[in-house]
Design a protein around this motif. Sequence first.
Motif, PDB file in Angstrom:
ATOM      1  N   ALA A  30      76.582 -26.717 119.728  1.00  0.00           N
ATOM      2  CA  ALA A  30      76.425 -25.319 119.315  1.00  0.00           C
ATOM      3  C   ALA A  30      75.108 -25.116 118.580  1.00  0.00           C
ATOM      4  N   MET A  31      74.753 -26.061 117.709  1.00  0.00           N
ATOM      5  CA  MET A  31      73.486 -25.989 116.984  1.00  0.00           C
ATOM      6  C   MET A  31      72.316 -25.952 117.960  1.00  0.00           C
ATOM      7  N   HIS A  32      72.365 -26.812 118.961  1.00  0.00           N
ATOM      8  CA  HIS A  32      71.243 -26.884 119.899  1.00  0.00           C
ATOM      9  C   HIS A  32      71.231 -25.731 120.899  1.00  0.00           C
ATOM     10  N   PHE A  54      84.159 -26.202 103.591  1.00  0.00           N
ATOM     11  CA  PHE A  54      84.475 -25.081 104.482  1.00  0.00           C
ATOM     12  C   PHE A  54      85.398 -25.529 105.601  1.00  0.00           C
ATOM     13  N   GLY A  55      86.038 -24.559 106.215  1.00  0.00           N
ATOM     14  CA  GLY A  55      86.888 -24.847 107.352  1.00  0.00           C
ATOM     15  C   GLY A  55      86.070 -25.131 108.602  1.00  0.00           C
ATOM     16  N   VAL A  56      86.788 -25.502 109.646  1.00  0.00           N
ATOM     17  CA  VAL A  56      86.125 -25.893 110.904  1.00  0.00           C
ATOM     18  C   VAL A  56      85.293 -24.751 111.474  1.00  0.00           C
ATOM     19  N   TRP A  57      85.841 -23.527 111.489  1.00  0.00           N
ATOM     20  CA  TRP A  57      85.119 -22.404 112.083  1.00  0.00           C
ATOM     21  C   TRP A  57      83.880 -22.043 111.259  1.00  0.00           C
ATOM     22  N   ALA A  58      83.990 -22.151 109.937  1.00  0.00           N
ATOM     23  CA  ALA A  58      82.834 -21.877 109.083  1.00  0.00           C
ATOM     24  C   ALA A  58      81.740 -22.912 109.322  1.00  0.00           C
ATOM     25  N   MET A  59      82.126 -24.182 109.479  1.00  0.00           N
ATOM     26  CA  MET A  59      81.135 -25.228 109.751  1.00  0.00           C
ATOM     27  C   MET A  59      80.468 -25.014 111.104  1.00  0.00           C
ATOM     28  N   LEU A  60      81.240 -24.514 112.060  1.00  0.00           N
ATOM     29  CA  LEU A  60      80.647 -24.207 113.365  1.00  0.00           C
ATOM     30  C   LEU A  60      79.604 -23.102 113.218  1.00  0.00           C
ATOM     31  N   GLY A  61      79.932 -22.073 112.433  1.00  0.00           N
ATOM     32  CA  GLY A  61      78.977 -20.992 112.183  1.00  0.00           C
ATOM     33  C   GLY A  61      77.739 -21.492 111.472  1.00  0.00           C
ATOM     34  N   LEU A  62      77.929 -22.376 110.474  1.00  0.00           N
ATOM     35  CA  LEU A  62      76.781 -22.949 109.764  1.00  0.00           C
ATOM     36  C   LEU A  62      75.911 -23.777 110.708  1.00  0.00           C
ATOM     37  N   SER A  63      76.547 -24.462 111.655  1.00  0.00           N
ATOM     38  CA  SER A  63      75.792 -25.256 112.635  1.00  0.00           C
ATOM     39  C   SER A  63      74.904 -24.359 113.495  1.00  0.00           C
ATOM     40  N   ILE A  64      75.419 -23.208 113.887  1.00  0.00           N
ATOM     41  CA  ILE A  64      74.640 -22.256 114.693  1.00  0.00           C
ATOM     42  C   ILE A  64      73.449 -21.740 113.894  1.00  0.00           C
ATOM     43  N   VAL A  65      73.692 -21.369 112.632  1.00  0.00           N
ATOM     44  CA  VAL A  65      72.593 -20.883 111.785  1.00  0.00           C
ATOM     45  C   VAL A  65      71.576 -21.996 111.558  1.00  0.00           C
ATOM     46  N   LEU A  66      72.048 -23.236 111.413  1.00  0.00           N
ATOM     47  CA  LEU A  66      71.141 -24.372 111.249  1.00  0.00           C
ATOM     48  C   LEU A  66      70.228 -24.529 112.465  1.00  0.00           C
ATOM     49  N   LEU A  87      62.271 -24.701 105.344  1.00  0.00           N
ATOM     50  CA  LEU A  87      62.604 -26.106 105.116  1.00  0.00           C
ATOM     51  C   LEU A  87      63.764 -26.242 104.129  1.00  0.00           C
ATOM     52  N   ALA A  88      63.713 -25.471 103.043  1.00  0.00           N
ATOM     53  CA  ALA A  88      64.796 -25.528 102.057  1.00  0.00           C
ATOM     54  C   ALA A  88      66.093 -25.002 102.661  1.00  0.00           C
ATOM     55  N   GLY A  89      66.014 -23.918 103.449  1.00  0.00           N
ATOM     56  CA  GLY A  89      67.204 -23.381 104.089  1.00  0.00           C
ATOM     57  C   GLY A  89      67.847 -24.389 105.025  1.00  0.00           C
ATOM     58  N   TYR A  90      67.036 -25.126 105.746  1.00  0.00           N
ATOM     59  CA  TYR A  90      67.517 -26.165 106.660  1.00  0.00           C
ATOM     60  C   TYR A  90      68.284 -27.243 105.892  1.00  0.00           C
ATOM     61  N   VAL A  91      67.695 -27.706 104.785  1.00  0.00           N
ATOM     62  CA  VAL A  91      68.327 -28.753 103.976  1.00  0.00           C
ATOM     63  C   VAL A  91      69.637 -28.241 103.368  1.00  0.00           C
ATOM     64  N   VAL A  92      69.633 -27.024 102.857  1.00  0.00           N
ATOM     65  CA  VAL A  92      70.837 -26.451 102.240  1.00  0.00           C
ATOM     66  C   VAL A  92      71.954 -26.308 103.277  1.00  0.00           C
ATOM     67  N   LEU A  93      71.628 -25.806 104.454  1.00  0.00           N
ATOM     68  CA  LEU A  93      72.638 -25.640 105.498  1.00  0.00           C
ATOM     69  C   LEU A  93      73.232 -26.984 105.914  1.00  0.00           C
ATOM     70  N   TYR A  94      72.380 -27.987 106.067  1.00  0.00           N
ATOM     71  CA  TYR A  94      72.850 -29.332 106.428  1.00  0.00           C
ATOM     72  C   TYR A  94      73.775 -29.874 105.331  1.00  0.00           C
ATOM     73  N   GLY A  95      73.372 -29.664 104.072  1.00  0.00           N
ATOM     74  CA  GLY A  95      74.193 -30.115 102.953  1.00  0.00           C
ATOM     75  C   GLY A  95      75.529 -29.405 102.887  1.00  0.00           C
ATOM     76  N   LEU A  96      75.538 -28.114 103.147  1.00  0.00           N
ATOM     77  CA  LEU A  96      76.786 -27.348 103.124  1.00  0.00           C
ATOM     78  C   LEU A  96      77.755 -27.832 104.193  1.00  0.00           C
ATOM     79  N   ILE A  97      77.230 -28.173 105.349  1.00  0.00           N
ATOM     80  CA  ILE A  97      78.092 -28.681 106.421  1.00  0.00           C
ATOM     81  C   ILE A  97      78.727 -30.007 106.006  1.00  0.00           C
ATOM     82  N   LEU A  98      77.935 -30.899 105.416  1.00  0.00           N
ATOM     83  CA  LEU A  98      78.442 -32.214 105.006  1.00  0.00           C
ATOM     84  C   LEU A  98      79.303 -32.159 103.744  1.00  0.00           C
ATOM     85  N   SER A  99      79.268 -31.039 103.036  1.00  0.00           N
ATOM     86  CA  SER A  99      80.020 -30.933 101.779  1.00  0.00           C
ATOM     87  C   SER A  99      81.527 -30.894 101.988  1.00  0.00           C
ATOM     88  N   ASN A 100      81.965 -30.531 103.168  1.00  0.00           N
ATOM     89  CA  ASN A 100      83.386 -30.405 103.492  1.00  0.00           C
ATOM     90  C   ASN A 100      84.084 -29.349 102.623  1.00  0.00           C
TER      91      ASN A 100
END
Length: 375
Positions: free
Chosen positions: A239-241, A63-75, A48-61
Motif C-alpha cells: 500500500a505504501m508503494h 494504532f489499530g490495523v486500519w490506522a496503520m494502513l492509512g499511515l503507510s499510505i501517507v508514508l 524528512l521529519a514527517g517521514y521519520v515520525v510516520l515510520y515511528g508511529l507505525i512501529l509504535s503499535n
Amino acid sequence: MSNNLKFTAAHSSTFYATLRGRVDAYFAGQGISSHANGAMWFKAIFFLAGYVVLYGLILSNLFGVWAMLGLSIVLGVFAACIGFNVSHDGLHGAFSARPWVNRLMGNSFYLLGANPYVWKLTHNVVHHTYTNIPGHDEDIELAPGLVRLNPEDPLFAWHRFQHIYTFPLYALASLSWVARKDYKKFYQKQIGQHKTPKHPRREHINLFVGKGLYYIAFLIVPYLVLPLAWWQVLLGFVAMHLAEGLVLGLVFQLAHVVEGTEFPLPHGSGTMPDTWASHQLQTTANFAPSSPVAAFICGGLNRQVEHHLFPKVCHIHYPALAPIVRATAAEYGLPYLENKSFGSALYSHYRMLHKLGRPLEKRVKEPVRMSVGAY
C-alpha cells in the motif's frame, strides 16, 4: 537509430547564452545564491521529519490495523515528496555549493528504496540529455509493449485501451523500482543508446547494502515488533508503494507526455535538428505553475521547463526564473509549454495516451522546424 546522437552546434543559436546571462544577472542583482535558501531547508526538514515520525508511529503499535494502513499510505506520499524536494536537488548538485551536502541530500533517495547512483545515470545523464527522443530516453519506455508513450513504439491492439489501464499501472512504478528496476539498470550494458560505464566496486556494495537495509527496515522490523501476520506487513508495504508510485508516476509523466510536447527524431547522420536548449523547450511542459500546493509538494517538478534548462539551480528559485525563461523563449520564437492546473495536465496526458493508442500519420526522419532558422 544512430547510437552517436548529437545536437546541432551551439553556435547556431544565441538563445541559451542569452538566457543563461539573464539568469546569472538575476542572481547577481538579487545578491542571492542559486542554491537552497531558508524556505528550501524548511521543506527538506518538513518532509524528512514527517517521514521519520510516520515510520515511528507505525512501529509504535499505538494504532489499530486500519490506522496503520492509512499511515503507510501517507508514508508513501511523504517518500515521494522526499524524492521530489530533497533527493532530486541533491543528486543534481543543486541543493548546495558544498558537494558533501549534495551527496547527503541525494542519499535520501535510499529512503524511497531507490539507488541514487543508478538514478544519476538514467536521469541526470540520459533523460536530461536525450529528453523524449525515442530509442534514447527510457523514461518514455514505461512497460514496453504494454504502454505506448511515443509514436515510434510499435502499436498493438490493446493500446486502444491504454488511456484506461495505464493510470493504475503508474501505482506499480515504485514497487518495480524497489524490487527490480535498479538491479536491471545497473547491469544493463547500455541505457537507451548510452553505454553504461564500468561501475566502481563501492557502487556494487551500495546497491545491495542499500536495498538490504531498506527491506529490513520496512519488512523485517515491522514483522518483528508489531503483532501482525506476515501478510499484513506485506499489505502495508505494498500500500505504501502503490501510493508512492502513483504520485511519482503522475508527476513525471505530466512533464513530457502531454499535448504539445514533441518526440524529435535525429537526421540520418545522428544529428538532432535543434540545439539542446531549444530541444528541451519542445519536449518539456510545466503544470500548475501558479499553485503554491503544487510548488510545495512537487519540488519544482511542476516547473520542468526551468528545471531542464537549469538543473543545477535549486528548484526554490524556479518561480522567479520563469518570467525570464518565458520572455526569452518568446523573443527567439521558441515554445513555452504549460498547463495551467494539475487537472488540465492530467486530462492532457489522458488525451495523449488515447491518441498514442491509435494509428498516427507516419513521421519523416528529418523534420523541418521553421523556428530553427529564425535564430
